[in-house]
Design a protein around this motif. Sequence first.
Motif, PDB file in Angstrom:
ATOM      1  N   CYS A 155       0.824  -1.011  -0.244  1.00  0.00           N
ATOM      2  CA  CYS A 155      -0.044   0.032  -0.043  1.00  0.00           C
ATOM      3  C   CYS A 155       0.841   1.244  -0.085  1.00  0.00           C
ATOM      4  CB  CYS A 155      -0.805  -0.047   1.217  1.00  0.00           C
ATOM      5  SG  CYS A 155      -2.395  -1.335   0.999  1.00  0.00           S
ATOM      6  N   ILE A 156       1.980   1.345   0.750  1.00  0.00           N
ATOM      7  CA  ILE A 156       2.835   2.239   0.652  1.00  0.00           C
ATOM      8  C   ILE A 156       3.467   2.562  -0.591  1.00  0.00           C
ATOM      9  CG2 ILE A 156       5.030   3.368   1.606  1.00  0.00           C
ATOM     10  CD1 ILE A 156       4.323   1.861   4.349  1.00  0.00           C
ATOM     11  N   HIS A 157       3.824   1.291  -1.227  1.00  0.00           N
ATOM     12  CA  HIS A 157       4.354   1.430  -2.586  1.00  0.00           C
ATOM     13  C   HIS A 157       3.461   2.036  -3.540  1.00  0.00           C
ATOM     14  CE1 HIS A 157       6.785  -0.922  -5.703  1.00  0.00           C
ATOM     15  NE2 HIS A 157       6.432   0.036  -6.388  1.00  0.00           N
ATOM     16  N   ALA A 158       2.220   1.905  -3.407  1.00  0.00           N
ATOM     17  CA  ALA A 158       1.281   2.266  -4.281  1.00  0.00           C
ATOM     18  C   ALA A 158       0.875   3.867  -4.056  1.00  0.00           C
ATOM     19  CB  ALA A 158      -0.162   1.571  -4.357  1.00  0.00           C
ATOM     20  N   ALA A 159       1.203   4.288  -2.581  1.00  0.00           N
ATOM     21  CA  ALA A 159       0.674   5.430  -2.231  1.00  0.00           C
ATOM     22  C   ALA A 159       1.690   6.504  -2.846  1.00  0.00           C
ATOM     23  CB  ALA A 159       0.933   5.757  -0.814  1.00  0.00           C
ATOM     24  N   ILE A 160       2.965   6.198  -3.145  1.00  0.00           N
ATOM     25  CA  ILE A 160       4.144   6.956  -3.415  1.00  0.00           C
ATOM     26  C   ILE A 160       3.628   7.783  -4.767  1.00  0.00           C
ATOM     27  CG2 ILE A 160       6.213   7.269  -4.183  1.00  0.00           C
ATOM     28  CD1 ILE A 160       6.831   5.192  -1.977  1.00  0.00           C
ATOM     29  N   PRO A 161       3.265   6.943  -5.716  1.00  0.00           N
ATOM     30  CA  PRO A 161       2.946   7.471  -7.068  1.00  0.00           C
ATOM     31  C   PRO A 161       1.553   8.253  -6.950  1.00  0.00           C
ATOM     32  CG  PRO A 161       2.552   5.326  -7.384  1.00  0.00           C
ATOM     33  CD  PRO A 161       3.480   5.482  -5.998  1.00  0.00           C
ATOM     34  N   VAL A 162       0.651   7.836  -6.235  1.00  0.00           N
ATOM     35  CA  VAL A 162      -0.607   8.515  -5.936  1.00  0.00           C
ATOM     36  C   VAL A 162      -0.363   9.829  -5.563  1.00  0.00           C
ATOM     37  CG1 VAL A 162      -2.812   8.464  -4.965  1.00  0.00           C
ATOM     38  CG2 VAL A 162      -1.817   6.405  -5.854  1.00  0.00           C
ATOM     39  N   LEU A 163       0.615   9.792  -4.584  1.00  0.00           N
ATOM     40  CA  LEU A 163       0.572  11.285  -3.737  1.00  0.00           C
ATOM     41  C   LEU A 163       1.401  12.088  -4.692  1.00  0.00           C
ATOM     42  CD1 LEU A 163       1.587  10.025  -0.002  1.00  0.00           C
ATOM     43  CD2 LEU A 163      -0.683  11.165  -0.817  1.00  0.00           C
ATOM     44  N   LEU A 164       2.203  11.738  -5.523  1.00  0.00           N
ATOM     45  CA  LEU A 164       3.027  12.516  -6.362  1.00  0.00           C
ATOM     46  C   LEU A 164       2.367  13.263  -7.400  1.00  0.00           C
ATOM     47  CD1 LEU A 164       6.122  10.482  -6.796  1.00  0.00           C
ATOM     48  CD2 LEU A 164       6.271  12.507  -5.883  1.00  0.00           C
ATOM     49  N   VAL A 165       1.216  12.611  -7.904  1.00  0.00           N
ATOM     50  CA  VAL A 165       0.493  13.015  -8.887  1.00  0.00           C
ATOM     51  C   VAL A 165      -0.526  14.113  -8.441  1.00  0.00           C
ATOM     52  CG1 VAL A 165       0.714  11.256 -10.594  1.00  0.00           C
ATOM     53  CG2 VAL A 165      -1.188  11.098  -8.843  1.00  0.00           C
ATOM     54  N   VAL A 166      -1.406  13.497  -7.061  1.00  0.00           N
ATOM     55  CA  VAL A 166      -1.924  14.420  -6.422  1.00  0.00           C
ATOM     56  C   VAL A 166      -1.193  16.058  -6.108  1.00  0.00           C
ATOM     57  CG1 VAL A 166      -3.331  14.705  -4.210  1.00  0.00           C
ATOM     58  CG2 VAL A 166      -3.503  12.721  -5.351  1.00  0.00           C
ATOM     59  N   MET A 167      -0.033  15.835  -5.756  1.00  0.00           N
ATOM     60  CA  MET A 167       0.742  17.189  -5.496  1.00  0.00           C
ATOM     61  C   MET A 167       0.793  17.877  -6.822  1.00  0.00           C
ATOM     62  SD  MET A 167       4.026  15.460  -3.180  1.00  0.00           S
ATOM     63  CE  MET A 167       4.883  17.040  -3.696  1.00  0.00           C
ATOM     64  N   THR A 168       0.531  17.393  -7.876  1.00  0.00           N
ATOM     65  CA  THR A 168       0.722  18.208  -9.299  1.00  0.00           C
ATOM     66  C   THR A 168      -0.864  18.492  -9.592  1.00  0.00           C
ATOM     67  OG1 THR A 168       0.897  16.414 -10.670  1.00  0.00           O
ATOM     68  CG2 THR A 168       2.918  17.208  -9.780  1.00  0.00           C
ATOM     69  N   GLY A 169      -1.963  18.065  -8.872  1.00  0.00           N
ATOM     70  CA  GLY A 169      -3.124  18.459  -9.416  1.00  0.00           C
ATOM     71  C   GLY A 169      -3.518  17.495 -10.284  1.00  0.00           C
ATOM     72  N   ASP A 170      -3.077  16.312 -10.691  1.00  0.00           N
ATOM     73  CA  ASP A 170      -3.382  15.369 -11.556  1.00  0.00           C
ATOM     74  C   ASP A 170      -4.334  14.357 -11.010  1.00  0.00           C
ATOM     75  OD1 ASP A 170      -3.791  13.793 -13.749  1.00  0.00           O
ATOM     76  OD2 ASP A 170      -1.785  13.389 -14.377  1.00  0.00           O
ATOM     77  N   MET A 171      -5.611  14.746 -10.758  1.00  0.00           N
ATOM     78  CA  MET A 171      -6.493  13.567  -9.984  1.00  0.00           C
ATOM     79  C   MET A 171      -6.735  12.379 -10.919  1.00  0.00           C
ATOM     80  SD  MET A 171      -6.446  14.639  -7.042  1.00  0.00           S
ATOM     81  CE  MET A 171      -7.831  13.575  -6.420  1.00  0.00           C
ATOM     82  N   GLY A 172      -6.648  12.579 -12.129  1.00  0.00           N
ATOM     83  CA  GLY A 172      -6.952  11.575 -13.129  1.00  0.00           C
ATOM     84  C   GLY A 172      -6.147  10.438 -13.151  1.00  0.00           C
ATOM     85  N   SER A 173      -4.807  11.002 -13.187  1.00  0.00           N
ATOM     86  CA  SER A 173      -3.727   9.825 -13.081  1.00  0.00           C
ATOM     87  C   SER A 173      -3.740   9.067 -11.701  1.00  0.00           C
ATOM     88  CB  SER A 173      -2.486  10.456 -13.281  1.00  0.00           C
ATOM     89  OG  SER A 173      -2.197  10.979 -14.506  1.00  0.00           O
TER      90      SER A 173
END
Length: 391
Positions: A155-173
């Motif tokens: 879950c932590i592994h998957a959370a890293i890319p999710v948080l990175l794209v959320v930080m840029t405002g890319d909720m779709g990705s």
Amino acid sequence: MNLLKEFGLNDIKSVFRQTDKILLLLSIALSVFGGLMVCTATFDGESYLSRDTVVMFIALALGVVASLIISLIDYDIIYKLWPLIAGGCLLLMLLLIPFGVAPDGRSDAKSWLNLGFVFLQPSEILKIGFIVTFSLHLSKVKSDLASIKNVMLLCIHAAIPVLLVVMTGDMGSALIFLCMFIGMMYIAGVHWLYFPAGVIMVIAAAPFIWLKVFSNIQRDRILALIYPENYPDEIWQQSQAANAIKAGGLTGTGLFGCEYTHSGLVPECENDMIFSVVCEAFGFIGALALLFVFGALAYKIIRTGKKSGNFAAEMMCYGVAFMIIAQVVVNIGMCLALLPVIGITLPFISAGGSSTVCIYLAIGLVMSVYRSSHGIELADYSYARLTKYSR
């Protein structure tokens, strides 16, 4: 030619002859069709070859070459390069923080890097990196997927890319990453009780996500689906896309006979709303045929993974399939006003050089698995062999 033979290849023709021709042809067929859709979406009554159309076909050529090169590399070597792949993806995403630029009308989504001659979307590359690293992670812990520790680390592994794209405002990705994560976890054999537990955690975090994670634009687009009369500006794009879909009827109005598309009534019809162009031009039958090809592509990818006899390779193929399926579902959901507009392209079809090239990188990974599982000799990219030709 002697160099090709040294690497286990007789000639250029053997590269094509030994590859997964069905998968490659399905991908190219989708891309060519996508180029035609972008061509009609950007047709202004005079010029057929818009910049977006030219970029699409250039990206197609580059993507096919890249996929063939990757297909020649043993996927075990690709897995051994995971630290470099993960580090490169992380660096590109971190560069968005100081240097990211936003598309028109989306000042909250700084998800692009302006390289001067082209715009690069790092989240597309990150998807490929995640598929490689997460499938390897799953293979390392496959014998103990019931362990809470291992599930938490995944879950932590998957959370890293999710948080990175959320930080840029890319909720779709972010949504696409979640779909890949859930799908790969389920196929890997994680106990089903973890999934309802995850749903409960998401529900509990929903108020925080709504207030602190979503931007005002994102909240308005979600509310527009529920109360369209209160958000006419936010729902207008999807309403126009729906009108274009209806106008296509059963058989469509033809490639260059699209009233809504050519009049500019559907904003971003070459990108987010490209499915409405397909429906207007070729109608319900054309849209259904497109979905059939996507289904055939996903089936071929999954079948390749299942026949590989390698857990990591199978998970990698499932990751590619889930990425494509998720983007198709989300993009069509946006066009049908079933989902909010969150900036997800239709794979192979929507305009965009980054997304086109990156999808072919994923296809190259699958073709590498195909070559290996069919006993086709792969090129020797060992350090000793490479340095032999650098002297």
